[in-house]
Design a protein around this motif. Structure first.
Motif, PDB file in Angstrom:
ATOM      1  N   MET A  28       0.856  -1.195   0.000  1.00 14.72           N
ATOM      2  CA  MET A  28       0.000   0.000   0.000  1.00 14.72           C
ATOM      3  C   MET A  28       0.886   1.237   0.000  1.00 14.72           C
ATOM      4  N   SER A  29       0.291   2.336  -0.422  1.00 10.80           N
ATOM      5  CA  SER A  29       1.025   3.605  -0.416  1.00 10.80           C
ATOM      6  C   SER A  29       0.410   4.528   0.624  1.00 10.80           C
ATOM      7  N   LEU A  30       1.243   5.012   1.532  1.00  9.51           N
ATOM      8  CA  LEU A  30       0.799   6.050   2.460  1.00  9.51           C
ATOM      9  C   LEU A  30       1.326   7.371   1.903  1.00  9.51           C
ATOM     10  N   MET A  79       3.396  14.548   8.960  1.00 10.60           N
ATOM     11  CA  MET A  79       2.662  13.289   8.761  1.00 10.60           C
ATOM     12  C   MET A  79       3.545  12.207   8.132  1.00 10.60           C
ATOM     13  N   VAL A  80       4.650  12.619   7.506  1.00  7.59           N
ATOM     14  CA  VAL A  80       5.593  11.631   6.968  1.00  7.59           C
ATOM     15  C   VAL A  80       6.129  10.773   8.119  1.00  7.59           C
ATOM     16  N   HIS A  81       6.439  11.435   9.231  1.00  4.92           N
ATOM     17  CA  HIS A  81       6.981  10.696  10.377  1.00  4.92           C
ATOM     18  C   HIS A  81       5.910   9.815  11.009  1.00  4.92           C
ATOM     19  N   VAL A  82       4.686  10.313  11.024  1.00  8.26           N
ATOM     20  CA  VAL A  82       3.573   9.503  11.531  1.00  8.26           C
ATOM     21  C   VAL A  82       3.401   8.267  10.636  1.00  8.26           C
ATOM     22  N   CYS A  83       3.499   8.481   9.340  1.00  7.72           N
ATOM     23  CA  CYS A  83       3.329   7.355   8.404  1.00  7.72           C
ATOM     24  C   CYS A  83       4.494   6.371   8.489  1.00  7.72           C
ATOM     25  N   LEU A  84       5.699   6.898   8.733  1.00 10.32           N
ATOM     26  CA  LEU A  84       6.852   5.997   8.881  1.00 10.32           C
ATOM     27  C   LEU A  84       6.671   5.106  10.108  1.00 10.32           C
ATOM     28  N   GLU A  85       6.138   5.700  11.176  1.00  8.56           N
ATOM     29  CA  GLU A  85       5.875   4.906  12.380  1.00  8.56           C
ATOM     30  C   GLU A  85       4.801   3.853  12.094  1.00  8.56           C
ATOM     31  N   ALA A  86       3.767   4.290  11.375  1.00  7.87           N
ATOM     32  CA  ALA A  86       2.698   3.349  11.022  1.00  7.87           C
ATOM     33  C   ALA A  86       3.255   2.212  10.151  1.00  7.87           C
ATOM     34  N   PRO A  91      -3.882  13.440  13.335  1.00  9.18           N
ATOM     35  CA  PRO A  91      -3.720  12.037  12.916  1.00  9.18           C
ATOM     36  C   PRO A  91      -2.456  11.417  13.531  1.00  9.18           C
ATOM     37  N   SER A  92      -2.579  10.195  13.972  1.00  3.38           N
ATOM     38  CA  SER A  92      -1.445   9.484  14.577  1.00  3.38           C
ATOM     39  C   SER A  92      -1.254   8.166  13.823  1.00  3.38           C
ATOM     40  N   VAL A 113      -3.775   5.958  11.263  1.00  2.67           N
ATOM     41  CA  VAL A 113      -3.384   5.396   9.968  1.00  2.67           C
ATOM     42  C   VAL A 113      -3.668   3.888   9.957  1.00  2.67           C
ATOM     43  N   LEU A 114      -3.306   3.224  11.055  1.00  2.00           N
ATOM     44  CA  LEU A 114      -3.541   1.775  11.124  1.00  2.00           C
ATOM     45  C   LEU A 114      -5.025   1.453  11.059  1.00  2.00           C
ATOM     46  N   ALA A 115      -5.833   2.304  11.682  1.00  2.00           N
ATOM     47  CA  ALA A 115      -7.285   2.081  11.650  1.00  2.00           C
ATOM     48  C   ALA A 115      -7.793   2.172  10.217  1.00  2.00           C
ATOM     49  N   ALA A 116      -7.247   3.135   9.475  1.00  2.00           N
ATOM     50  CA  ALA A 116      -7.670   3.272   8.078  1.00  2.00           C
ATOM     51  C   ALA A 116      -7.221   2.064   7.259  1.00  2.00           C
ATOM     52  N   VAL A 117      -6.021   1.609   7.538  1.00  6.32           N
ATOM     53  CA  VAL A 117      -5.477   0.480   6.783  1.00  6.32           C
ATOM     54  C   VAL A 117      -6.367  -0.764   6.973  1.00  6.32           C
ATOM     55  N   GLU A 118      -6.896  -0.890   8.164  1.00  9.80           N
ATOM     56  CA  GLU A 118      -7.784  -2.032   8.416  1.00  9.80           C
ATOM     57  C   GLU A 118      -8.996  -2.011   7.501  1.00  9.80           C
ATOM     58  N   ARG A 119      -9.449  -0.773   7.185  1.00  7.63           N
ATOM     59  CA  ARG A 119     -10.617  -0.642   6.311  1.00  7.63           C
ATOM     60  C   ARG A 119     -10.263  -0.925   4.848  1.00  7.63           C
ATOM     61  N   LEU A 120      -8.989  -0.994   4.546  1.00  5.03           N
ATOM     62  CA  LEU A 120      -8.555  -1.212   3.162  1.00  5.03           C
ATOM     63  C   LEU A 120      -8.731  -2.655   2.724  1.00  5.03           C
TER      64      LEU A 120
END
Lengths: 340, 325
Positions: free
Chosen positions: B206-208, B214-221, B312-313, B317-324
């Motif tokens: 997937m692409s975040l 938010m780049v750092h938030v996405c890197l953590e995710a 956003p944390s 992001v993880l919650a959204a990914v679950e919906r994917l």
């Protein structure tokens, strides 16, 4: 002798200069009348604001400036300044008509004339918005240690905007060589001075900032020229801002689309103001002083009217822009996202 | 090897390098000189360059932004610091109605080479009036360029490019990034072009798609997703306007799924533009709807508990990914 005493100002200018001043004012008036004509014809659209009645202000002040060196910026009543500064009248007229031969290739229109070669910085549509920008042009002169003077025209309506006071403050704080020239034509669009200004003597607003300020008569071109020469010289010499409130009157509506002048002033008031017409006034002074005959002046009128006619026809012959030009000049180095 | 700097020092170094390179570059803003800058980005500059080039302004954002525009139109290259980007709202008329229009309205006769920079986004408990993410608002306006770098290296390289650009550039620095450390290339000529996204982390599932903090938030995710066996690619957009759809599309073509993450209010925010473009341009590649993760649609609250709820944390992001899936 009696005549000389009645019109002492004539003596301060040579007959050649008087004729030159007269010619400049007449040219502006015919140019603006032609613009009105073109507007009624539908060849000029949008908003358009003429300088009719205010010619002595622009002509007199411009006389004091160094061509190609000093800077001028104004709002949207902006045809006269570039014409006086040496801009190509064809390019000004073509711009008002949205044609490719206009200064902005038809992208600016009547309210947005610019000619940087002659150091005319526009041509702006948001009332008061150009005042800080003009102040920034003066900032550059100081930064580069150039003795350019910047004249920033604004209307009595603009004088109330917040950024105007912000600009006064910084210009005084940083000693910027700028002249805030309030063209007080007594109306902010359709709102009379006494209904929009808590104190109608707008020149006083420079005083709290420590800006040398005064009010002058803008209907007498010889007086404006003399006052402007003194003020411009003072600013160049002292490298500080100056505020001058120039009292004049616009004979037309606020803009060409303003056909309801009687909502804010009477016909009688307009007729009274016409008695102070700066062109008629100079004509009388010249004839009285023997600097020109009425026939001389009529000849000038005819010549300038004809000159404007030719300009109009040339501008009208200029093509409209090609639709493909719509993306040009959004950026210096790229196009924006394209398509609907 | 290059030097390690904080994001704050990287921006400062870029300012100083550009001022040394070009005498027409100056910086103005509130409290940036004698007071050394509210976020200390301009620390020491007043002592080194003096009041001519490091200019303390009155608290009049519209006025001094207009002065900067006029000076840019007449030969200088101003850097304007907004004490926080939230204050640029006072200067919106000057930025949108004036700076962004000059080149066009003059038919190309004049340009406005200026940078407006400052902290944008929530810092810590600065509450509703000091926490706006306005980069998307600016990116809505043709005539401006808008960048939102996430690392010291990107900030340094993009800032130099922004100063040298002949168009008005909005350069937003999320205050949460100022202490982030990173290495700068050992090359004085290093720059980053405006309009080029970068892959902050490679992945296949997937692409975040994100920018700024938010780049750092996405890197953590992405790190946490990796623990679950999911390989997320993090696309750091860096430049909102112009937007590098090529890099974004190439990533989505590879991963077939996209989540766009941005700190601004979710509704009507810039992430919606990116999501819509992915939908239009990558429809055949997509295995799932493009999702958005954005800031809550509320004024930023003071309470730290509530404030953190808004931004956003990695969890969001993880919650959204679950919906994917």
């Amino acid at each position: 002798m009696a005549k000389a005493a009645k019109a002492p100002k004539e003596l301060s200018e040579t007959p050649e200069k008087l004729i030159d001043l007269y010619r400049q004012m007449v040219f502006i008036r015919f140019f603006e009348k032609k613009c009105n004509f073109a507007y009624r014809q539908g060849k000029i659209g949008g908003y358009m604001h003429t300088y009719i009645g205010m010619e002595a202000t622009g002509v007199g002040f411009n006389e004091a400036l160094r061509p190609g060196w000093d800077n001028v910026i104004t709002a949207y009543r902006d045809h006269a300044q570039p014409l006086l500064m040496g801009s190509d009248p064809l390019k000004v007229m073509a711009e008002t008509m949205g044609r490719v031969d206009g200064y902005s290739n038809g992208k600016g229109g009547s309210m947005h004339i610019y000619d940087f070669e002659n150091r005319f910085f526009g041509g702006w549509g948001i009332v008061g918005g150009h005042i800080p920008i003009g102040t920034g042009v003066a900032f550059t002169a100081k930064y580069k240690k150039e003795d350019r003077v910047t004249v920033c025209y604004l209307g009595d309506g603009a004088a109330n905007q917040g950024v105007v006071f912000e600009s006064y403050n910084m210009a005084a704080l940083w000693d910027l060589p700028i002249i805030y020239a309030i063209e007080n034509n007594e109306f902010a669009m359709g709102t009379r001075l006494e209904y929009h200004a808590s104190d109608t003597e707008l020149y006083k607003r420079g005083i709290p900032f420590g800006i040398k300020s005064e009010r002058i008569d803008g209907m007498d071109v010889l007086q404006v020229k003399e006052d402007a020469a003194r003020i411009v010289e003072w600013v160049r010499e002292n490298q500080k801002p100056y505020l001058v409130e120039i009292m004049n009157y616009r004979y037309e509506g606020h803009g060409a689309a303003d056909n309801d002048r009687q909502l804010y002033r009477t016909k009688e008031e307009e007729e009274e103001a016409m008695l102070r017409d700066p062109i008629g006034r100079l004509a009388r002074q010249m004839v009285d002083a023997g600097a020109a005959t009425e026939a001389d002046l009529e000849k000038i009128d005819d010549e300038e009217e004809e000159r404007v006619e030719v300009i109009f026809e040339q501008a009208d012959a200029s093509p409209h822009p090609d639709p493909s030009e719509v993306y040009d000049h959004v950026y210096t180095d790229m196009t924006p996202e394209m398509g609907h | 090897m290059g030097v390690e700097l904080t994001y704050r020092d990287a921006v400062a170094k870029a300012i100083v390098d550009e001022m040394n390179r070009d005498d027409s570059v100056y910086i103005m803003g509130e409290d940036i000189g004698r007071y050394q800058g509210t976020f200390r980005v301009t620390q020491g500059m007043f002592d080194d360059y003096g009041p001519k080039r490091v200019i303390d302004t009155p608290i009049t954002e519209a006025g001094f932004t207009g002065i900067a525009i006029g000076s840019a139109m007449s030969g200088l290259r101003p850097i304007v610091e907004m004490m926080t980007m939230s204050f640029s709202i006072l200067a919106l008329d000057q930025i949108l109605n004036h700076a962004a229009k000059v080149h066009y309205m003059t038919g190309g006769q004049a340009s406005v080479p200026m940078v407006i920079r400052g902290p944008g986004g929530a810092a810590k408990q600065l509450s509703a009036q000091h926490s706006h993410s306005l980069e998307g608002w600016f990116a809505h306006c043709p005539g401006l360029k808008v960048v939102a770098p996430s690392t010291p290296e990107c900030a340094y390289g993009l800032f130099k490019t922004s100063v040298r650009d002949d168009n008005p550039v909005i350069f937003t620095e999320n205050p949460g990034l100022y202490t982030v450390k990173g290495e700068l290339p050992d090359d004085d000529d290093f720059t980053v072009p405006i309009g080029k996204a970068r892959i902050a982390r490679e992945g296949t599932d997937m692409s975040l798609v994100c920018y700024s903090r938010m780049v750092h938030v996405c890197l953590e995710a992405a790190e946490r997703l990796a623990e679950q066996g999911i390989s997320a690619e993090v696309v750091d957009v860096r430049s909102l306007l112009p937007l590098d759809m090529e890099t974004i599309s190439a990533s989505v073509a590879k991963t077939n799924r996209a989540v766009v993450v941005y700190e601004d209010w979710k509704f009507g925010g810039f992430g919606g533009e990116i999501a819509s473009r992915i939908g239009e341009e990558c429809f055949d590649d997509l295995d799932a709807p493009v999702l958005r993760v954005g800031g809550l649609n509320v004024p930023t609250p003071y309470s730290r508990v509530l404030e953190l709820e808004c931004i956003p944390s990695a969890d969001s992001v993880l919650a959204a990914v679950e919906r994917l899936s």
